[in-house]
Design an enzyme around this catalytic site. Structure first.
Site, PDB file in Angstrom:
ATOM      1  N   LYS A 174      -2.372  22.096 -28.124  1.00 47.89           N
ATOM      2  CA  LYS A 174      -1.429  22.222 -26.994  1.00 47.89           C
ATOM      3  C   LYS A 174      -0.551  20.974 -27.075  1.00 47.89           C
ATOM      4  CE  LYS A 174       0.024  21.472 -23.226  1.00 47.89           C
ATOM      5  NZ  LYS A 174       1.420  20.988 -23.138  1.00 47.89           N
ATOM      6  N   GLY A 227      -3.161  11.078 -23.914  1.00 47.50           N
ATOM      7  CA  GLY A 227      -2.117  11.156 -22.900  1.00 47.50           C
ATOM      8  C   GLY A 227      -2.365  10.147 -21.799  1.00 47.50           C
ATOM      9  N   SER A 228      -1.834  10.450 -20.631  1.00 46.10           N
ATOM     10  CA  SER A 228      -1.884   9.477 -19.534  1.00 46.10           C
ATOM     11  C   SER A 228      -3.270   9.431 -18.892  1.00 46.10           C
ATOM     12  CB  SER A 228      -0.846   9.854 -18.480  1.00 46.10           C
ATOM     13  OG  SER A 228      -1.184  11.114 -17.934  1.00 46.10           O
ATOM     14  N   GLU A 247      -8.081   9.455 -25.164  1.00 45.87           N
ATOM     15  CA  GLU A 247      -7.260   8.345 -25.676  1.00 45.87           C
ATOM     16  C   GLU A 247      -6.142   8.163 -24.666  1.00 45.87           C
ATOM     17  OE1 GLU A 247      -7.562   6.416 -28.173  1.00 45.87           O
ATOM     18  OE2 GLU A 247      -9.136   7.382 -29.333  1.00 45.87           O
ATOM     19  N   LEU A 248      -6.260   7.175 -23.795  1.00 51.39           N
ATOM     20  CA  LEU A 248      -5.336   7.096 -22.661  1.00 51.39           C
ATOM     21  C   LEU A 248      -4.366   5.920 -22.790  1.00 51.39           C
ATOM     22  CD1 LEU A 248      -7.986   8.007 -19.946  1.00 51.39           C
ATOM     23  CD2 LEU A 248      -6.601   9.524 -21.362  1.00 51.39           C
ATOM     24  N   CYS A 282       1.318   3.638 -26.658  1.00 55.05           N
ATOM     25  CA  CYS A 282       0.164   3.247 -25.847  1.00 55.05           C
ATOM     26  C   CYS A 282      -0.242   1.792 -26.086  1.00 55.05           C
ATOM     27  CB  CYS A 282      -1.009   4.185 -26.138  1.00 55.05           C
ATOM     28  SG  CYS A 282      -1.329   4.391 -27.882  1.00 55.05           S
ATOM     29  N   GLU A 376       0.882   0.488 -16.353  1.00 54.26           N
ATOM     30  CA  GLU A 376       1.460   0.782 -17.671  1.00 54.26           C
ATOM     31  C   GLU A 376       2.956   1.032 -17.487  1.00 54.26           C
ATOM     32  OE1 GLU A 376       0.366   4.509 -19.626  1.00 54.26           O
ATOM     33  OE2 GLU A 376       0.642   3.565 -21.570  1.00 54.26           O
TER      34      GLU A 376
HETATM   35  P1  NDP Z   1       0.672  13.247 -20.226  1.00 57.25           P
HETATM   36  O1  NDP Z   1      -0.691  12.854 -19.790  1.00 57.25           O
HETATM   37  O2  NDP Z   1       1.692  13.549 -19.209  1.00 57.25           O
HETATM   38  O3  NDP Z   1       0.586  14.548 -21.168  1.00 57.25           O
HETATM   39  C1  NDP Z   1      -0.236  14.589 -22.301  1.00 57.25           C
HETATM   40  C2  NDP Z   1      -0.566  16.025 -22.638  1.00 57.25           C
HETATM   41  O4  NDP Z   1      -1.388  16.585 -21.605  1.00 57.25           O
HETATM   42  C3  NDP Z   1       0.669  16.928 -22.722  1.00 57.25           C
HETATM   43  O5  NDP Z   1       0.483  17.876 -23.738  1.00 57.25           O
HETATM   44  C4  NDP Z   1       0.663  17.600 -21.335  1.00 57.25           C
HETATM   45  O6  NDP Z   1       1.367  18.807 -21.312  1.00 57.25           O
HETATM   46  C5  NDP Z   1      -0.829  17.804 -21.160  1.00 57.25           C
HETATM   47  N1  NDP Z   1      -1.252  18.058 -19.781  1.00 57.25           N
HETATM   48  C6  NDP Z   1      -0.635  17.703 -18.628  1.00 57.25           C
HETATM   49  N2  NDP Z   1      -1.340  18.145 -17.560  1.00 57.25           N
HETATM   50  C7  NDP Z   1      -2.426  18.798 -18.048  1.00 57.25           C
HETATM   51  C8  NDP Z   1      -3.534  19.479 -17.454  1.00 57.25           C
HETATM   52  N3  NDP Z   1      -3.668  19.597 -16.141  1.00 57.25           N
HETATM   53  N4  NDP Z   1      -4.465  20.023 -18.261  1.00 57.25           N
HETATM   54  C9  NDP Z   1      -4.368  19.910 -19.607  1.00 57.25           C
HETATM   55  N5  NDP Z   1      -3.332  19.301 -20.230  1.00 57.25           N
HETATM   56  C10 NDP Z   1      -2.379  18.738 -19.467  1.00 57.25           C
HETATM   57  O7  NDP Z   1       1.165  12.098 -21.222  1.00 57.25           O
HETATM   58  P2  NDP Z   1       2.569  11.903 -21.949  1.00 57.25           P
HETATM   59  O8  NDP Z   1       2.874  13.060 -22.843  1.00 57.25           O
HETATM   60  O9  NDP Z   1       3.577  11.517 -20.926  1.00 57.25           O
HETATM   61  O10 NDP Z   1       2.226  10.678 -22.913  1.00 57.25           O
HETATM   62  C11 NDP Z   1       2.270   9.372 -22.495  1.00 57.25           C
HETATM   63  C12 NDP Z   1       0.902   8.816 -22.194  1.00 57.25           C
HETATM   64  O11 NDP Z   1       0.050   8.977 -23.326  1.00 57.25           O
HETATM   65  C13 NDP Z   1       0.939   7.331 -21.932  1.00 57.25           C
HETATM   66  O12 NDP Z   1       0.088   6.998 -20.866  1.00 57.25           O
HETATM   67  C14 NDP Z   1       0.428   6.748 -23.230  1.00 57.25           C
HETATM   68  O13 NDP Z   1      -0.097   5.451 -23.123  1.00 57.25           O
HETATM   69  C15 NDP Z   1      -0.599   7.740 -23.618  1.00 57.25           C
HETATM   70  N6  NDP Z   1      -0.929   7.649 -25.052  1.00 57.25           N
HETATM   71  C16 NDP Z   1      -2.172   7.197 -25.445  1.00 57.25           C
HETATM   72  C17 NDP Z   1      -2.460   7.022 -26.800  1.00 57.25           C
HETATM   73  C18 NDP Z   1      -3.815   6.582 -27.284  1.00 57.25           C
HETATM   74  O14 NDP Z   1      -4.090   6.769 -28.469  1.00 57.25           O
HETATM   75  N7  NDP Z   1      -4.671   6.015 -26.469  1.00 57.25           N
HETATM   76  C19 NDP Z   1      -1.439   7.267 -27.819  1.00 57.25           C
HETATM   77  C20 NDP Z   1      -0.197   7.743 -27.286  1.00 57.25           C
HETATM   78  C21 NDP Z   1       0.040   7.922 -25.954  1.00 57.25           C
HETATM   79  P3  NDP Z   1       2.885  18.836 -20.739  1.00 57.25           P
HETATM   80  O15 NDP Z   1       3.662  17.898 -21.589  1.00 57.25           O
HETATM   81  O16 NDP Z   1       3.280  20.255 -20.941  1.00 57.25           O
HETATM   82  O17 NDP Z   1       2.818  18.400 -19.325  1.00 57.25           O
END
Ligand code: NDP
Length: 475
Positions: A174, A227-228, A247-248, A282, A376
């Site tokens: 996804k 993601g976040s 991985e946040l 990140c 962040e």
């Molecule tokens: P988000 O958390 O907004 O989204 C990440 C993914 O989760 C997207 O595919 C999103 O889909 C999906 N998502 C959102 N809501 C849900 C849900 N309820 N259930 C399941 N999936 C969901 O992050 P960003 O894309 O904005 O990325 C930035 C963040 O990622 C930053 O906090 C960054 O630090 C972190 N990050 C961490 C890394 C690591 O390795 N630790 C590496 C890179 C980034 P959709 O886009 O359709 O909303």
């Protein structure tokens, strides 16, 4: 261009199409089919069917699929680089770097596919285990759901899809809603490489709908999420009995000691870490603690290097800094920095927005309690603070709700070890920035950054389950 979903290896077009925009020009670059309940169900059914086939596929064959996908991606290097530059707004020199990292990353996954094994254990360490012989093996965990963010749309998806195939698990990707194209291209490469039917799917669609259906479904055994923090916490609470890897986000710090080897090198690396991919990384450099004796010189050099950053269209090879992922994000960053201005910080350069562009920004005189220091920021902006000693830098670097990586510039091995032992993060880079990462290293964070593990070897371990076997010779 039109992009379809891929369900169990087959392209599927749906009635609901969503536009993907070039993040700099705002032009439409593609339309993508969006998944709904039916497509989610179909992908899960296909994955369940493929479980046994993949689990029975020998290691050399699983490795071969991955190596073939690597060759396909190599052949599309320039195309994929441009695609990332357009859909994610990443300057082309870095976008091509992401494709190269994806190639290496998947190669590691292919190599690790051949090294998945168990070990023996001394059953007779227990009195009850006398005359018994025991060992365990690793078995594929089952259906993997891979959810990836926008900022490395190809390589972070590869960090999940490669290990899943290596481990013998069907995988459903996804990708992020704003950047689905690179993920679809990645899955296409695996289909072209000949993976068994059902082994790979990619479902474009919103996280709150498609993502939500996937994380709740009982057919899924493992969720690998990048993601976040907010979404990560939500998934952890919602997933139920599944293995999850998180991985946040983070808020990474660098300490520059007075005995730094080469101040110019430290400045150059910190500038890269602060502005690379517009700070939407990140492990981007957000806080820099500089020893008071070199603080003024560091600041002067840092501001001068910041002002040399070339800003503009990511497709231009000279560009260092491109657009934020959306205007909404650019506005959010503006509001955070404006809030800090009202609280009394100094902006030495930058501090302005023009549409999707937020200009590289250097902030001083900030307090630890401010949002730009403790949360962040995820923007091309950095807070630089003087410290009386390296040890004070270590304490303040560690004073964060997050913990992905940290960097320290010092000649003194004892100080470096002090930082390694006392900053509670997933990795400490000595004489470098926290933003350094190679894709096979054990990577993952502590505290609010999640407790994930990436690097093919570690990801594969987390996509397998152990099964023990004990022979009884007492009869
Ligand atoms: P988000 O958390 O907004 O989204 C990440 C993914 O989760 C997207 O595919 C999103 O889909 C999906 N998502 C959102 N809501 C849900 C849900 N309820 N259930 C399941 N999936 C969901 O992050 P960003 O894309 O904005 O990325 C930035 C963040 O990622 C930053 O906090 C960054 O630090 C972190 N990050 C961490 C890394 C690591 O390795 N630790 C590496 C890179 C980034 P959709 O886009 O359709 O909303």
């Amino acid at each position: 261009m039109e992009y379809n979903l891929i369900i169990g290896g087959k392209e599927v077009k749906t009635d609901n199409m969503k536009k993907v925009f070039d993040k700099y020009s705002g032009e439409v670059i593609a339309e993508v089919s969006q998944a709904d309940e039916k497509e989610v169900d179909d992908a899960l059914n296909a994955a369940v069917k493929a479980k046994k086939v993949l689990a029975d596929t020998p290691a050399h064959k699983r490795a071969e699929y991955i190596f073939k996908a690597v060759e396909i991606i190599k052949g599309k290097r320039e195309f994929l680089g441009k695609l990332i530059a357009m859909e994610a707004g990443k300057p082309i020199k870095y976008a091509l770097g992401e494709v190269d990292r994806c190639i290496e990353n998947l190669t590691f996954a292919g190599e690790e596919a051949k090294r998945i094994h168990g070990e023996t254990f001394p059953v007779d360490a227990s009195k009850a285990g006398e005359n018994r012989y025991g060992f365990y093996e690793r078995f594929p965990i089952g259906v993997v759901v891979a959810i990836s963010p926008f900022n490395f749309p190809l390589n972070l998806a590869a960090h999940k899809v490669g290990p899943a195939i290596a481990a013998g698990c069907p995988v459903i990707l996804k990708p992020a809603g704003l950047t689905p194209l690179s993920g679809i291209e990645l899955i296409k490469a695996f289909v072209e490489a000949g993976v068994p039917e059902g082994a790979v799917s990619v479902l474009a669609g919103s996280g709150s709908q498609v993502g939500e259906m996937l994380i709740k479904d009982k057919r899924v055994s493992k969720i690998s999420f990048t993601g976040s923090r907010e979404v990560g916490e939500h998934i952890t609470k919602t997933a139920g009995l599944k293995k999850v890897t998180m991985e946040l986000g983070s808020n990474s710090a660098v300490i520059v000691d007075e005995d730094v080897y080469d101040l110019g090198y430290a400045v150059k690396r910190c500038v890269l870490g602060a502005y690379y991919n517009q700070g939407q990384v990140c492990i981007s450099v957000q806080r820099i603690y500089v020893h008071k004796n070199i603080y003024n010189e560091f600041l002067e050099r840092f501001v001068s290097a910041t002002e040399k950053q070339v800003i503009g269209n990511p497709l231009d090879e000279k560009i260092d800094v491109g657009p934020m992922i959306s205007e909404a994000e650019s506005i959010r960053v503006e509001s955070w920095i404006d809030e800090a201005k009202n609280q009394g910080v100094n902006i030495l350069t930058g501090g302005q927005r023009e549409g999707v562009i937020y200009f590289p920004t250097v902030i001083t005189d900030a307090e630890d309690s401010m949002r730009i220091v403790k949360d962040e920021l995820f923007a091309p902006a950095v807070v630089i603070m003087p410290v009386d000693s390296f040890e004070e830098g270590v304490k303040r670097a560690d004073n964060s709700a997050y913990g992905l990586q940290a960097g320290v510039f010092t000649k003194d091995v004892n100080k470096a070890i002090n930082a390694f032992k006392n900053i509670n993060v997933g990795g400490v880079m000595v004489n470098d920035i926290p933003s350094f990462r190679v894709d096979h290293m054990p990577y993952g964070g502590n505290k609010g950054s999640g407790l994930g593990r990436e690097g093919a070897k570690f990801a594969i371990e987390d996509m397998t389950v152990l099964r023990a076997c004990i022979f009884n010779f007492n009869m």
